[in-house]
Scaffold this motif. Structure first.
Motif, short mmCIF file in Angstrom:
data_model
loop_
_atom_site.label_atom_id
_atom_site.label_comp_id
_atom_site.label_asym_id
_atom_site.label_seq_id
_atom_site.Cartn_x
_atom_site.Cartn_y
_atom_site.Cartn_z
N LEU A 184 31.06 23.69 4.18
CA LEU A 184 29.84 23.92 4.94
C LEU A 184 29.80 23.11 6.23
CD1 LEU A 184 27.11 24.08 2.14
CD2 LEU A 184 28.24 25.95 3.34
N ARG B 34 10.76 19.36 1.43
CA ARG B 34 11.81 19.69 2.38
C ARG B 34 12.54 20.96 1.96
NH1 ARG B 34 15.67 15.18 4.65
NH2 ARG B 34 16.32 17.07 5.70
N VAL B 35 13.15 21.57 2.97
CA VAL B 35 13.92 22.78 2.69
C VAL B 35 15.27 22.39 2.12
CG1 VAL B 35 14.98 24.81 3.72
CG2 VAL B 35 12.77 24.01 4.56
N LEU C 40 18.99 24.21 0.85
CA LEU C 40 19.72 25.47 0.98
C LEU C 40 20.33 25.85 -0.36
CD1 LEU C 40 21.48 24.72 4.38
CD2 LEU C 40 19.36 25.99 3.98
N PRO D 181 11.79 15.80 9.57
CA PRO D 181 13.24 15.96 9.48
C PRO D 181 13.63 17.36 9.05
CG PRO D 181 12.49 14.04 8.25
CD PRO D 181 11.27 14.76 8.69
N ALA D 182 14.62 17.92 9.71
CA ALA D 182 15.05 19.28 9.41
C ALA D 182 16.28 19.24 8.52
CB ALA D 182 15.35 20.03 10.69
N THR D 183 16.40 20.26 7.72
CA THR D 183 17.59 20.43 6.88
C THR D 183 18.66 21.13 7.72
OG1 THR D 183 16.21 20.66 4.93
CG2 THR D 183 18.47 21.46 4.76
N PRO D 184 19.79 20.48 7.95
CA PRO D 184 20.78 21.12 8.83
C PRO D 184 21.34 22.39 8.23
CG PRO D 184 21.62 19.06 7.90
CD PRO D 184 20.21 19.16 7.48
N LEU D 185 21.61 23.35 9.08
CA LEU D 185 22.21 24.61 8.65
C LEU D 185 23.68 24.58 9.02
CD1 LEU D 185 19.70 27.35 9.83
CD2 LEU D 185 20.23 26.74 7.49
N PRO D 186 24.54 24.89 8.06
CA PRO D 186 25.97 24.95 8.40
C PRO D 186 26.27 26.17 9.26
CG PRO D 186 25.61 25.62 6.13
CD PRO D 186 24.29 25.19 6.66
N MET E 42 20.91 24.29 17.10
CA MET E 42 20.03 24.55 15.96
C MET E 42 19.93 23.27 15.15
SD MET E 42 18.93 27.54 16.44
CE MET E 42 17.91 27.59 14.97
N VAL F 125 16.37 23.68 9.52
CA VAL F 125 15.16 24.39 9.12
C VAL F 125 14.17 23.41 8.51
CG1 VAL F 125 16.11 26.70 8.78
CG2 VAL F 125 16.37 25.02 6.97
N ILE F 126 12.90 23.71 8.70
CA ILE F 126 11.86 22.91 8.05
C ILE F 126 10.92 23.83 7.28
CG2 ILE F 126 11.93 21.09 9.81
CD1 ILE F 126 9.16 22.25 10.74
N ASN F 127 10.11 23.22 6.45
CA ASN F 127 9.14 23.95 5.65
C ASN F 127 7.85 24.07 6.43
OD1 ASN F 127 7.25 24.77 3.76
ND2 ASN F 127 7.28 22.84 2.61
N VAL G 138 10.41 29.26 5.85
CA VAL G 138 11.53 28.48 6.35
C VAL G 138 11.61 28.69 7.85
CG1 VAL G 138 14.02 28.20 6.26
CG2 VAL G 138 12.75 28.65 4.17
N LEU G 139 11.37 27.62 8.58
CA LEU G 139 11.27 27.73 10.03
C LEU G 139 12.50 27.11 10.69
CD1 LEU G 139 9.27 28.37 12.45
CD2 LEU G 139 8.76 25.93 12.37
N PRO G 140 13.25 27.90 11.44
CA PRO G 140 14.39 27.32 12.14
C PRO G 140 13.91 26.49 13.34
CG PRO G 140 14.24 29.66 12.63
CD PRO G 140 13.14 29.35 11.66
#
Lengths: 762, 155
Positions: A670, A733-734, A736, B40-45, B51, B54-56, B61-63
């Motif tokens: 990833l 938190r989100v 994946l 804090p955002a969750t990184p997207l691979p 980018m 994403v956050i809640n 789910v908001l990019p």
């Protein structure tokens, strides 16, 4: 106009249901399960579509439905036998009707050619010539009469939905009277002392107000002997001045009975004072007028004529202006039992007498699906919020036995209960998808000149709407495939000692928390040597590979595989089974095939019951929290250093019992880190991809198992490789959700260079 | 906050202006759904560097896009003033990470001029026009241009 549009929308919704009923009924008839009620329901469906269409001025639809209805009526009336050839025609007629409805909905023109051809075919049958080409003798359809006879019947029938569903009257043995024209051939018992009583009965408004029915009384009267009923409607005022609850009708009944005047008067005991009644005796009639039944409809027609003649008020209630007046009354498709609207007021009390059984109250409610989706989203929030709360409570050091923690436990139970219930609301039977399939089967069978019969099982199996929507495509493909590739031509079948008509079974069932769809044919099965050869020719497998039968069968799912010698119009339209499998896998499903040479093949498709929640393993990878779907996980383990064996320059395998599986570092694939961690420092999730190949995913640590609410990434962004969806964890938190299949099939080397959108500096 | 009477004429539009570094930008107020603090955002691979992840956003789910990175400007440090402007782009929601929100401005079309060609042609697909206001220059962002990888034309 908006209101009319709204009703129209309802009408088309009803049409969908009616078309479904129509097809279901016809298929039941085809299978020989059709009783008279089935035939009636088929007739009713066509009739209701026609009636509604008339109300909206959809003339083309009305014209077509009328021909269809005429033929159905002949079947219903027993004037025509429901032989298989006829039912096949009716099924195709139903398809054309569905096209017509679709065309009408879109405001377009249906396929004229198909319609004209179908009408011609139906008319041939109506004329009794339809089966001339068939082996069976033509049924005894009255060759000349149909149109007139049916029109009369039509008038009589048209009334039924007007006030109350009266269909049930037909089997009722008691003699029916009144404007229905349903008077049964009165059992004439030649008892000499029969007297003829002339009863004049004029119910007052108060009679109706007390919930008495004229019909019931008249029926009661009919029990005394044979009756001849005449309705006097002269007193019915024009619609603009009519009191919808008034009593305007008068019946005069000639009762031929052995009973005395007292018995006749007794019938009206309960309504004494609420009606004008006179009973006079006379000499016995020489014979019961046999023409009585036919007279009644004419009275009815006259009444309708009167009603229609009412100049000013009527048009607004009668938007179609068609001579078949009853349609206008039957028109509002939504509420057949809606009280007594003005235009039908004169007839309502009369029509009531027929069935006496009020239309069943609707057991279902219509809800905008968006509202339910919203509810499900909210419950999803609730679940997340509850988890957050629980996490905070435990972070504050409350003991599990404390009041707060116990209260939270109960809250969790309730939350789960609500979630299950709400999901159940959105669950739908797969019938909505299944019922499109018989038509598909007919069309594909026609195109491939094969004979096929569809047997469906488990249509009532429920599954979440999100899954339902995705079922149609794979089922369509599997079905096409079964007919096109599975079934043999009729000649081949006969040569193989099978019936010329092939059977395709489409079944739905629940199995261990998933929905399973099976498509089974009794065709020739998979030609394994040929499949294997093709796979070798196309370079999909090495020439010397040793494959089990099962493995060979599943080769057809490989990309670039197509066995059809000729790319047919049906199955080979660019979308192979590999695409089907990919789309199924994207939903967390599996598809497989098993086959017995000479006896047929079975496609098995299994999908999660919902795409809204998922059971997953929460893991830590390079500081990120990820969810691995539980369905993919075979087991989790902590490897010993000696079980890890390097392979090639960068790769490594893990010895799990006696086999070696590839090690995949989730973080590397990833792109969360550059260097894989030492597998023995992390946790291994042994997963199985859709192809059955096992891999070992390396994560840093495991948090535990959890049910998570699936959130789409595509809703606001786009699909991300390696990621199936997202969810929101207890901390808000989100996280994946990884796509295990994409992970294990990803290029094994270092993470691919992050793709850059054209952006780099000049 | 209003600098001139809004909505009196049809061609008057309101924009929300914000800063990235020492430059000022604006987006149409009708596109803005909300403004929220940074979380804090969750990184997207497998996504472009701009980018943030994403956050809640109340269950959705908001990019989050780092607008500075997207515009190829120096990426500034996150601060307490850093905010996420949640905007509608077609049917989608997108969070724009910016340094700080400054103002609501009301403009007419004649205050907007096309960006001159400064050899920054990729950037020009994000800039709808330049607004001159009280000696400041504000670039209006063309939101549709921000996510070329999405087929927004259809949406």
């Amino acid at each position: 106009m908006d209101e009319l549009e709204e009703i129209k929308v309802t009408f088309f919704q009803e049409c969908d249901e009616l078309l479904g009923d129509l097809e279901t009924g016809l298929l039941a008839m085809e299978n020989g399960e059709g009783d008279s009620e089935t035939v009636n329901s088929v007739f009713r469906a066509v009739h209701s579509i026609k009636g509604g269409a008339g109300a909206f001025g959809l003339d083309a639809l009305v014209r077509y439905a009328h021909v269809f209805e005429t033929l159905m009526d002949a079947v219903r009336g027993g004037r025509m036998a429901a032989e298989p050839a006829l039912i096949r025609v009716l099924l195709r007629a139903a398809d054309v009707l569905a096209d017509q409805v679709t065309a009408a909905r879109k405001g377009g023109e249906p396929n004229q050619e198909a319609t004209v051809a179908m009408v011609a075919e139906l008319e041939r049958w109506i004329a009794g010539k339809g089966s001339s080409g068939e082996a069976g003798a033509a049924p005894e359809a009255s060759p000349a009469a149909p149109s007139t006879v049916i029109d009369e019947d039509d008038v009589g029938f048209g009334f039924k939905p007007a006030a109350i569903a009266l269909i049930e009257i037909e089997p009722e043995p008691a003699a029916e009277t009144g404007p229905e024209g349903e008077q049964a051939p009165a059992p004439i018992e030649d008892l000499p002392p029969a007297t003829v009583w002339t009863v004049t009965f004029k119910p007052a408004a108060s009679l109706y107000a007390k919930a008495n029915e004229a019909g019931r009384l008249l029926r009661e009267l009919a029990h005394l002997g044979s009756v001849e009923t005449e309705l006097h409607d002269e007193a019915v005022p024009h619609l603009d001045v009519i009191d919808p609850e008034g009593g305007y009708l008068t019946w005069s009944v000639r009762v031929t009975t052995t009973e005395g005047e007292r018995a006749v008067r007794e019938v009206f005991d309960f309504v004494d004072g609420d009606c004008e009644l006179s009973v006079t005796g006379e000499e016995p009639a020489p014979a019961i007028a046999p023409e009585a039944p036919t007279e009644e409809p004419f009275d009815l027609a006259a009444l309708i004529a009167t009603a229609k003649a009412a100049p000013s008020a009527l048009p607004s209630h009668d938007p179609q202006g068609e001579p078949e007046a009853p349609k206008s009354i039957a028109a509002p498709p939504a509420e057949p039992a809606s009280a007594r609207p003005a235009p039908s007021a004169p007839t309502a009390p009369a029509a009531r007498q027929g069935g006496g059984e009020p239309a069943a109250a609707q057991a279902t409610i219509r809800v905008d699906p968006e509202r339910i989706d919203r509810l499900i989203d909210l419950v999803g929030e609730l679940v997340i919020n509850q988890a957050m709360l629980a996490q905070r409570v435990s972070a504050h050091g409350f003991a599990p036995s404390s009041d707060v923690a116990m209260g939270l436990d109960e809250l969790e139970q309730l939350t789960r209960g609500i979630q299950d219930s709400v999901m159940a609301i959105r669950a739908q039977p797969v019938k909505s998808v299944f019922q499109r399939m018989p038509r598909l089967l007919r069309e594909v069978a026609n195109q491939t000149r094969k004979q096929a019969r569809l047997v469906m099982e488990g249509e009532g199996t429920e599954v979440d709407k999100t899954v339902i929507e995705r079922l149609a495509e794979p089922i369509t493909h599997m079905l096409r495939n079964a007919i096109d590739h599975g079934l043999e031509s009729p000649d081949e079948r006969i040569a193989a000692g099978k019936p010329a008509e092939g059977t395709v079974r489409l079944a739905a069932l629940h199995r261990s928390g998933r929905i399973v769809i099976e498509v089974e044919d009794d065709g020739k099965g998979i030609n394994r040597p040929r499949v294997r050869q093709i796979a070798i020719d196309k370079g999909l497998i090495p020439a010397d590979s040793q494959l089990s039968d099962e493995e060979i069968d599943n080769l057809i799912f490989l990309p670039g595989f197509s066995t059809a010698g000729v790319i047919s119009d049906i199955s080979g339209r660019g979308v192979g089974m590999d695409v089907v499998r990919r789309s199924v896998q994207a939903l967390g499903g599996r598809i497989s095939i098993s086959s017995t040479p000479g006896a047929g093949s079975t496609f098995t498709l299994s999908l999660p019951l919902t795409l809204a929640v998922l059971d997953g393993m929460v893991v830590d990878v390079a500081g990120e929290t990820l969810v691995v779907p539980l369905t993919n996980i075979v087991e989790s383990l902590r490897p010993k250093p000696e079980d890890v064996h390097p392979l090639g320059p960068e790769g490594a395998v893990l010895a799990v019992r006696d086999s070696f599986v590839r090690l995949v570092d989730i973080g590397c694939v990833l792109g969360f880190r550059k260097q894989p961690i030492a597998p023995d420092k992390g946790v291994i999730l042994l997963v199985e991809g859709e192809d059955g190949v096992r891999s070992a995913l390396v994560a840093d640590g495991i948090h535990g198992q959890r049910q998570v609410v699936i959130k789409s990434l595509e809703a606001n962004y786009r699909q991300v490789e390696g990621i199936a969806a997202a969810t929101i964890l207890g901390d808000g938190r989100v996280a994946l959700i990884v796509d295990v299949d994409a992970l294990v099939t990803a290029p094994r080397a270092t993470p691919r260079a992050v793709e850059t959108i054209p952006l780099a500096a000049e | 906050m209003h600098e001139s009477a809004p909505k009196t004429s049809n061609d008057r539009r309101e924009l929300i202006s914000f800063c990235i570094g020492d430059q000022e930008f604006a987006v149409n107020i009708m596109s803005v759904r909300e403004i929220r603090g940074w979380s804090p955002a969750t990184p997207l691979p497998q996504t472009p560097p701009y980018m943030r992840g994403v956050i809640n956003l109340r269950g959705a789910v908001l990019p989050i896009m780092d607008l500075a990175a997207r515009l190829e400007l120096p990426v500034s440090e996150l601060s307490v003033r850093s905010v996420i402007i949640v905007v509608n782009v077609g049917e989608r929601l997108l969070g724009l990470l910016v340094d700080a929100v400054s103002d609501i401005i009301s403009i007419t079309q004649d205050m907007v001029q096309p960006p001159p060609d400064i050899g920054y042609d990729r950037g020009s697909s994000f800039i709808r026009g330049l607004i001159s206001m009280e000696g400041r220059m504000i670039s209006e962002i063309a939101l549709e241009g921000l996510l070329p990888e999405l087929d927004l034309i259809a949406a």
